[in-house]
Design a protein around this motif. Structure first.
Motif, PDB file in Angstrom:
ATOM      1  N   HIS A 228       0.826  -1.211   0.000  1.00  0.00           N
ATOM      2  CA  HIS A 228       0.000   0.000   0.000  1.00  0.00           C
ATOM      3  C   HIS A 228       0.862   1.263   0.000  1.00  0.00           C
ATOM      4  CE1 HIS A 228      -3.415   2.592   0.660  1.00  0.00           C
ATOM      5  NE2 HIS A 228      -2.838   3.094   1.740  1.00  0.00           N
ATOM      6  N   GLN A 229       1.938   1.202   0.735  1.00  0.00           N
ATOM      7  CA  GLN A 229       2.830   2.363   0.792  1.00  0.00           C
ATOM      8  C   GLN A 229       3.474   2.615  -0.568  1.00  0.00           C
ATOM      9  OE1 GLN A 229       5.878   2.084   3.768  1.00  0.00           O
ATOM     10  NE2 GLN A 229       6.598   4.172   3.460  1.00  0.00           N
ATOM     11  N   ALA A 230       3.804   1.529  -1.282  1.00  0.00           N
ATOM     12  CA  ALA A 230       4.493   1.656  -2.570  1.00  0.00           C
ATOM     13  C   ALA A 230       3.541   2.027  -3.707  1.00  0.00           C
ATOM     14  CB  ALA A 230       5.218   0.348  -2.898  1.00  0.00           C
ATOM     15  N   VAL A 231       2.324   1.467  -3.690  1.00  0.00           N
ATOM     16  CA  VAL A 231       1.361   1.717  -4.784  1.00  0.00           C
ATOM     17  C   VAL A 231      -0.004   2.050  -4.182  1.00  0.00           C
ATOM     18  CG1 VAL A 231       2.460   0.446  -6.665  1.00  0.00           C
ATOM     19  CG2 VAL A 231       1.120  -0.809  -4.965  1.00  0.00           C
ATOM     20  N   PRO A 232      -0.131   3.186  -3.504  1.00  0.00           N
ATOM     21  CA  PRO A 232      -1.365   3.502  -2.770  1.00  0.00           C
ATOM     22  C   PRO A 232      -2.597   3.659  -3.650  1.00  0.00           C
ATOM     23  CG  PRO A 232       0.084   5.420  -2.870  1.00  0.00           C
ATOM     24  CD  PRO A 232       0.879   4.260  -3.376  1.00  0.00           C
ATOM     25  N   ASN A 233      -2.401   3.980  -4.920  1.00  0.00           N
ATOM     26  CA  ASN A 233      -3.546   4.224  -5.799  1.00  0.00           C
ATOM     27  C   ASN A 233      -3.942   3.015  -6.632  1.00  0.00           C
ATOM     28  OD1 ASN A 233      -3.741   6.980  -4.994  1.00  0.00           O
ATOM     29  ND2 ASN A 233      -1.989   7.439  -6.322  1.00  0.00           N
ATOM     30  N   LEU A 234      -3.164   1.952  -6.561  1.00  0.00           N
ATOM     31  CA  LEU A 234      -3.475   0.733  -7.308  1.00  0.00           C
ATOM     32  C   LEU A 234      -4.536  -0.057  -6.545  1.00  0.00           C
ATOM     33  CD1 LEU A 234      -2.505  -0.618  -9.924  1.00  0.00           C
ATOM     34  CD2 LEU A 234      -0.828  -1.881  -8.571  1.00  0.00           C
ATOM     35  N   LYS A 235      -5.548  -0.535  -7.254  1.00  0.00           N
ATOM     36  CA  LYS A 235      -6.649  -1.253  -6.613  1.00  0.00           C
ATOM     37  C   LYS A 235      -6.297  -2.740  -6.503  1.00  0.00           C
ATOM     38  CE  LYS A 235     -10.087   1.937  -8.502  1.00  0.00           C
ATOM     39  NZ  LYS A 235     -11.223   2.067  -9.448  1.00  0.00           N
ATOM     40  N   LEU A 236      -5.838  -3.133  -5.334  1.00  0.00           N
ATOM     41  CA  LEU A 236      -5.474  -4.528  -5.084  1.00  0.00           C
ATOM     42  C   LEU A 236      -6.660  -5.269  -4.493  1.00  0.00           C
ATOM     43  CD1 LEU A 236      -1.930  -4.140  -3.446  1.00  0.00           C
ATOM     44  CD2 LEU A 236      -2.517  -4.286  -5.871  1.00  0.00           C
ATOM     45  N   ILE A 237      -6.996  -6.421  -5.104  1.00  0.00           N
ATOM     46  CA  ILE A 237      -8.015  -7.305  -4.530  1.00  0.00           C
ATOM     47  C   ILE A 237      -7.307  -8.504  -3.918  1.00  0.00           C
ATOM     48  CG2 ILE A 237      -9.993  -8.793  -4.992  1.00  0.00           C
ATOM     49  CD1 ILE A 237     -10.754  -7.001  -7.280  1.00  0.00           C
ATOM     50  N   LEU A 238      -7.418  -8.645  -2.625  1.00  0.00           N
ATOM     51  CA  LEU A 238      -6.864  -9.803  -1.928  1.00  0.00           C
ATOM     52  C   LEU A 238      -7.860 -10.945  -2.094  1.00  0.00           C
ATOM     53  CD1 LEU A 238      -4.600 -10.841  -0.030  1.00  0.00           C
ATOM     54  CD2 LEU A 238      -6.018 -10.108   1.878  1.00  0.00           C
ATOM     55  N   GLN A 239      -7.500 -11.937  -2.910  1.00  0.00           N
ATOM     56  CA  GLN A 239      -8.461 -12.958  -3.329  1.00  0.00           C
ATOM     57  C   GLN A 239      -8.254 -14.273  -2.589  1.00  0.00           C
ATOM     58  OE1 GLN A 239     -11.093 -12.626  -5.640  1.00  0.00           O
ATOM     59  NE2 GLN A 239     -11.597 -14.562  -4.647  1.00  0.00           N
ATOM     60  N   THR A 240      -9.345 -14.799  -2.018  1.00  0.00           N
ATOM     61  CA  THR A 240      -9.317 -16.120  -1.389  1.00  0.00           C
ATOM     62  C   THR A 240     -10.371 -17.000  -2.043  1.00  0.00           C
ATOM     63  OG1 THR A 240     -10.948 -15.613   0.339  1.00  0.00           O
ATOM     64  CG2 THR A 240      -8.649 -15.048   0.782  1.00  0.00           C
ATOM     65  N   TYR A 241     -10.236 -18.307  -1.854  1.00  0.00           N
ATOM     66  CA  TYR A 241     -11.214 -19.251  -2.412  1.00  0.00           C
ATOM     67  C   TYR A 241     -11.068 -20.621  -1.778  1.00  0.00           C
ATOM     68  CZ  TYR A 241      -7.126 -19.035  -5.585  1.00  0.00           C
ATOM     69  OH  TYR A 241      -5.865 -18.942  -6.110  1.00  0.00           O
ATOM     70  N   PHE A 242     -12.031 -21.471  -2.037  1.00  0.00           N
ATOM     71  CA  PHE A 242     -12.119 -22.866  -1.580  1.00  0.00           C
ATOM     72  C   PHE A 242     -12.670 -23.034  -0.168  1.00  0.00           C
ATOM     73  CE2 PHE A 242      -8.250 -23.766  -4.476  1.00  0.00           C
ATOM     74  CZ  PHE A 242      -9.064 -23.873  -5.593  1.00  0.00           C
ATOM     75  N   GLU A 243     -12.726 -21.976   0.608  1.00  0.00           N
ATOM     76  CA  GLU A 243     -13.250 -22.078   1.974  1.00  0.00           C
ATOM     77  C   GLU A 243     -13.474 -20.674   2.535  1.00  0.00           C
ATOM     78  OE1 GLU A 243     -14.484 -23.196   4.569  1.00  0.00           O
ATOM     79  OE2 GLU A 243     -14.465 -25.387   4.539  1.00  0.00           O
ATOM     80  N   SER A 244     -13.829 -20.626   3.819  1.00  0.00           N
ATOM     81  CA  SER A 244     -14.070 -19.334   4.467  1.00  0.00           C
ATOM     82  C   SER A 244     -12.758 -18.713   4.940  1.00  0.00           C
ATOM     83  CB  SER A 244     -15.020 -19.504   5.655  1.00  0.00           C
ATOM     84  OG  SER A 244     -14.453 -20.366   6.635  1.00  0.00           O
ATOM     85  N   LEU A 245     -12.758 -17.415   5.027  1.00  0.00           N
ATOM     86  CA  LEU A 245     -11.585 -16.646   5.430  1.00  0.00           C
ATOM     87  C   LEU A 245     -11.276 -16.846   6.910  1.00  0.00           C
ATOM     88  CD1 LEU A 245      -9.522 -14.422   4.592  1.00  0.00           C
ATOM     89  CD2 LEU A 245     -11.247 -12.748   5.261  1.00  0.00           C
ATOM     90  N   GLU A 246     -10.015 -17.123   7.223  1.00  0.00           N
ATOM     91  CA  GLU A 246      -9.562 -17.172   8.617  1.00  0.00           C
ATOM     92  C   GLU A 246      -9.227 -15.762   9.097  1.00  0.00           C
ATOM     93  OE1 GLU A 246      -8.752 -20.070  10.827  1.00  0.00           O
ATOM     94  OE2 GLU A 246     -10.329 -20.782   9.503  1.00  0.00           O
TER      95      GLU A 246
END
Length: 763
Positions: A228-246
């Protein structure tokens, strides 16, 4: 703003497996590297164009691979095994494929299952690794899509924490050091993408659905703060799958633009988290609402109602509709399928149909299409649910009275005495896992038979010739227990899908398993039952040709379930037991026809293990029961074998023992030492064969390698229970390399046998 549509990844193989064919032409030296690259580009662009034409707004780029996306990521950052490193600044195609497939004098990197799927990834090796950005392949693919198709795609990259978590050859301190070294390289990739015009970036971190301790949570905080500090304006989606988020509350606070959650395979936990803890107002929610692992149409009205509930927590202008995971795990398209019953066909959706489904749902939620279009779409699944296919009385009666089918045999030690007396096998008996090379001729003859160009009698005669040939070869090599070779079978699950009622087999429903290896999972659309014997004819013929025992070869219920697309209208345990009762009938039929060794393979037992620890016990209990239900009808003197693929064997060793098979063989050659460690703390007493050489590689093992593998196993296993075998079936190997490898294997077994006999005689 309206709800957006997105995709997480698209199948690589092409509608007609053109990707696979191109790979194998290149490996065979029949096309140049230039031709290979040019044709791969055409395939890659055609996949992007198709998603563009469907109307997907956030189209993934960078998900395409020549072999495996984990391997691609490791190589991009210079995480190359020492034995494959060269002085070149950029890795060559030859070197790339050597890591995945091995070469003369170089053992391939380990391959294991991608979470709880049947896709295999190449395990990165971190020993002595020094991360360096070798090539920004994601940037190259992003620019290609933009310049050649006008697509401002969504670059996809496997996240650093998951990359290291799935690797081997490090301790906790080493992992921390590597993560610190990788972060600046990831930042460089992200910065170059931002400069090129990328708006959204999908960073896959599926490790977040498994156990996340405080140390891993801290890693995520530090890594994504740095991003975030390096690319604050880039829209990053943290993607998970196969189960629920811990660790939901902490993870959703990470400084990213969006969080991708699976709302199909999460058992309702992701929604429960949202309802309990809310969702940050500064993020988008990428909702995995369309099943990316199964092939049934969605009930769009139900999905729309679910999204309406979500919109009470997350405003619609911050919602993205997408599959639950990459569509890598489903076939490409339904358009070429013609063999299905209409009721079944109308209820199916492959990758292309799922993309259309995403657009249908998105347009409906954005009020761009009327309700009646959705109602018409939903009717097909409802029709199938009420059909006779899913309401077979004798099957449902059997399920309601399972106690009438015994699932327990006499003690294993007593059975072993009976088996030793019946078979009188030598010390360290040798065998194979089941299949022999499916040559071009075998495939051609099977295709001619399917097309009606060969009569049943002519095809059976051809099979007899092949069986006869390989029984002779096995006897010449000196194997102790033989197999008929499975020349009549396309795939170990598809074959049974063709024979069992309640199953259907697709014509072009291929999915990638590993490398160029593709399989066609059958579709379980109704109640399952056996109409007539499936394997008796070929096995009995093979046994008539030799005095040595020939194993009957079956696939077990757990593997058939895990490697099929299963119906989703009833509990999976009920489907499992329907299959088990069918396999039980086949086991009984083989025994009645004189087959005294029967192998019921369960290579998918471990891969089906739930990702959540709290679900493990019930899964293993159901799996063990189904196997025993399948195999416990036989007489005490009949020997039951099984085979399974290796992956963290220590997780299921007690369950494997509980299967109560007389002999188990395990795929282990690429990780032989790690597996054997499991037996240092667990005293296994039944028959066991640890695969002594790797069948996934074309190289022929040396005598010294095999002796070393046998010696290592016998440090922790009693030689009186040990069998010697390859680590998997030999279907994909060539005839000459198969014979050469088996000769070395038998030679090593005989040498070790002689030494053991000498020691025993002189003790």
């Amino acid at each position: 703003m309206s709800i957006k549509s997105s995709n997480l990844g698209y199948p690589r193989i092409g509608e007609n497996r053109e990707w696979k064919k191109l790979l194998e032409l290149f490996w065979a030296g029949e096309i140049t590297e230039e031709t290979f690259e040019a044709e791969m580009e055409k395939i890659r662009l055609s996949h992007l164009r198709k998603q563009q034409e469907k109307g997907i707004e956030l189209i993934p780029v960078g998900d395409f691979s020549y072999y495996d996306h984990v391997l691609d990521t490791a190589i991009m950052f210079g995480l190359i095994p020492k034995r494959f490193k060269t002085d070149e600044k950029k890795i060559s195609l030859q070197n790339y494929f050597e890591i995945a497939r091995g070469s003369k004098g170089k053992v391939a990197s380990e391959m294991t299952k991608w979470f709880n799927t049947n896709y295999h990834y190449i395990v990165p090796e971190l020993e002595e690794a020094q991360p360096i950005l070798l090539e920004n392949r994601v940037l190259t693919l992003y620019k290609e899509a933009k310049e050649k198709l006008g697509i401002n795609g969504k670059p996809v990259i496997l996240g650093p924490v998951t990359l290291l978590a799935l690797s081997k050859g490090y301790d906790e301190q080493k992992q921390g050091e590597l993560l610190q070294a990788l972060v600046p390289l990831y930042i460089e990739v992200l910065q170059r993408l931002e400069e090129a015009g990328a708006e959204w970036i999908q960073i896959d971190e599926p490790i977040l659905v498994k156990y996340v301790d405080d140390n891993r949570l801290q890693q995520f905080k530090e890594v994504y703060a740095a991003f975030h500090q390096a690319v604050p304006n880039l829209k990053l989606i943290l993607q998970t799958y196969f189960e629920s988020l811990e660790r939901y509350e902490e993870i959703v606070q990470l400084p990213v633009a969006g969080i991708g959650l699976d709302f199909v395979h999460d058992s309702g936990q992701n929604m429960a988290h949202l309802q309990s803890f809310g969702f940050p107002n500064d993020k988008v929610l990428a909702a995995g609402i369309i099943d990316g692992r199964n092939i049934w149409k969605s009930n769009v009205q139900e999905k729309a109602a679910f999204i309406e509930t979500l919109s009470n927590i997350v405003s619609k202008d911050r919602l993205i509709i997408q599959p639950s995971n990459s569509l890598l795990h489903v076939p490409v398209t339904m358009k070429n399928e013609s063999a299905f019953d209409t009721i079944v066909k109308d209820a199916l959706a492959f990758a292309d149909e799922k993309l259309a489904e995403i657009i249908l749902l998105t347009k409906y939620l954005n009020q761009e299409i009327p309700l009646n279009e959705v109602i018409n779409y939903d009717r097909s699944v409802q029709t199938l649910n009420h059909s006779s296919f899913r309401n077979v009385k004798h099957v449902q009666d059997a399920l309601a009275n399972l106690s009438q089918y015994p699932s327990v045999r006499i003690a294993a030690a007593k059975r072993k005495e009976l088996h030793d007396e019946r078979w009188n096998l030598p010390t360290l008996p040798t065998t194979t896992i089941g299949s022999f090379p499916q040559t071009k001729e075998v495939r051609q003859q099977r295709l001619k038979w399917r097309k009606g160009e060969l009569s049943d009698e002519q095809y059976e005669q051809f099979l007899h010739v092949e069986i006869n040939k390989w029984i002779f070869i096995q006897e010449e090599i000196g194997l102790d227990v033989l197999v008929h070779g499975e020349f009549e079978r396309t795939d170990m699950v598809e074959f049974f899908g063709e024979k069992l009622e309640g199953f259907a087999v697709t014509k072009f429903g291929w999915v990638q398993s590993y490398g160029s290896r593709c399989v066609k999972p059958p579709v379980i659309y109704g109640d399952v039952f056996l109409k007539e014997p499936m394997t008796v004819k070929e096995t009995v013929y093979a046994q008539s040709l030799t005095k040595k025992p020939v194993k009957g070869m079956l696939t077990g219920p757990v593997t058939i379930l895990n490697w099929s697309f299963i119906r989703d209208d009833i509990d999976s345990a009920d489907v499992l037991n329907q299959i088990a009762l069918s396999i039980r009938q086949e086991v009984t039929a083989l025994e009645k026809n004189g087959i005294g060794m029967i192998q019921v393979d369960e290579p998918a037992l471990r891969e089906g293990l739930p990702l959540k620890q709290e679900k493990t016990e019930s899964y293993l209990k159901a799996a063990v029961y189904a196997f025993k239900l399948s195999t416990s009808s036989v007489k005490d003197e009949t020997q039951i074998h099984t085979h399974m693929c290796y992956s963290h064997f220590e997780d299921i060793i007690e369950a494997i023992d509980a299967l109560d098979a007389d002999v188990i063989s395990i795929e282990t050659s690429r990780s032989h030492g790690e597996l054997i460690k499991s037996f240092e703390d667990y005293h296994y007493q039944k028959g066991i064969g640890l695969g002594v050489y790797d069948i996934h590689s074309p190289r022929v093992p040396t005598f010294e390698e095999l002796m070393q593998n046998i010696d290592r196993a016998l440090q922790v296993l009693d030689y009186r229970i040990f069998w010697v075998n390859p680590d998997c079936g030999l279907k994909t190997r060539g005839k000459e390399e198969t014979i050469a490898a088996l000769k070395v294997m038998v030679e090593a077994a005989k040498a070790k046998r002689s030494l053991l006999n000498y020691i025993q005689y002189n003790s």
